[in-house]
Enzyme design. Sequence first.
Site, PDB file in Angstrom:
ATOM      1  N   HIS A   1       5.773  -5.507  33.229  1.00  0.00           N
ATOM      2  CA  HIS A   1       4.423  -5.140  32.785  1.00  0.00           C
ATOM      3  C   HIS A   1       3.374  -5.884  33.619  1.00  0.00           C
ATOM      4  O   HIS A   1       2.388  -5.282  34.058  1.00  0.00           O
ATOM      5  CB  HIS A   1       4.264  -5.458  31.294  1.00  0.00           C
ATOM      6  CG  HIS A   1       2.961  -5.032  30.723  1.00  0.00           C
ATOM      7  ND1 HIS A   1       1.979  -5.932  30.384  1.00  0.00           N
ATOM      8  CD2 HIS A   1       2.470  -3.801  30.426  1.00  0.00           C
ATOM      9  CE1 HIS A   1       0.939  -5.270  29.897  1.00  0.00           C
ATOM     10  NE2 HIS A   1       1.212  -3.980  29.921  1.00  0.00           N
TER      11      HIS A   1
ATOM     12  N   ASP B   1       1.468   0.146  29.862  1.00  0.00           N
ATOM     13  CA  ASP B   1       1.596  -0.343  28.487  1.00  0.00           C
ATOM     14  C   ASP B   1       2.683   0.407  27.723  1.00  0.00           C
ATOM     15  O   ASP B   1       3.459  -0.200  26.982  1.00  0.00           O
ATOM     16  CB  ASP B   1       0.260  -0.224  27.751  1.00  0.00           C
ATOM     17  CG  ASP B   1      -0.776  -1.229  28.226  1.00  0.00           C
ATOM     18  OD1 ASP B   1      -0.454  -2.082  29.078  1.00  0.00           O
ATOM     19  OD2 ASP B   1      -1.925  -1.161  27.746  1.00  0.00           O
TER      20      ASP B   1
END
Length: 145
Positions: free
Chosen positions: A75, A119
């Site tokens: 991420h 996300d």
Amino acid sequence: MYPAHLLVLLAVCVSLLGASAISNQPRNLVQFSELIQCVNKGKRATYHYMDYGCYCGKGGSGTPVDALDRCCKTHDDCYGQAEKKGCFPFLTLYNFGCFPGGPTCGKGNTCQRFVCDCDLKAALCFAKSPYNNNNYNIDTKKRCK
């Protein structure tokens, strides 16, 4: 002073007090939290991911401690790619929907779609990765080399 003026003055003061209480935390993190909750259906509070391993939370360095921590590193790397494209991932707001079959990113500009995808992939990765309580709030100076 007229009573109406006092009411207006009171309303302005209350509004200013309310505005000062608003966090300056990037609003995108709220959306990321909502995506995580949508995917894991509220089984684990989002704050459990805020200080996990070497990469979940602020910053990150060293070797990820497990699969969940690798999700966070991926991420972070995704946000790095977003920045290289000229996006501001911590400030980019996007549209998404939470459906029984899982969340989906909505329409938007290139940055909104890219950040939402970062996300969403992380939230899905969190959901399939085991959570090890021993990796929460670790001593990063010792374990993240």
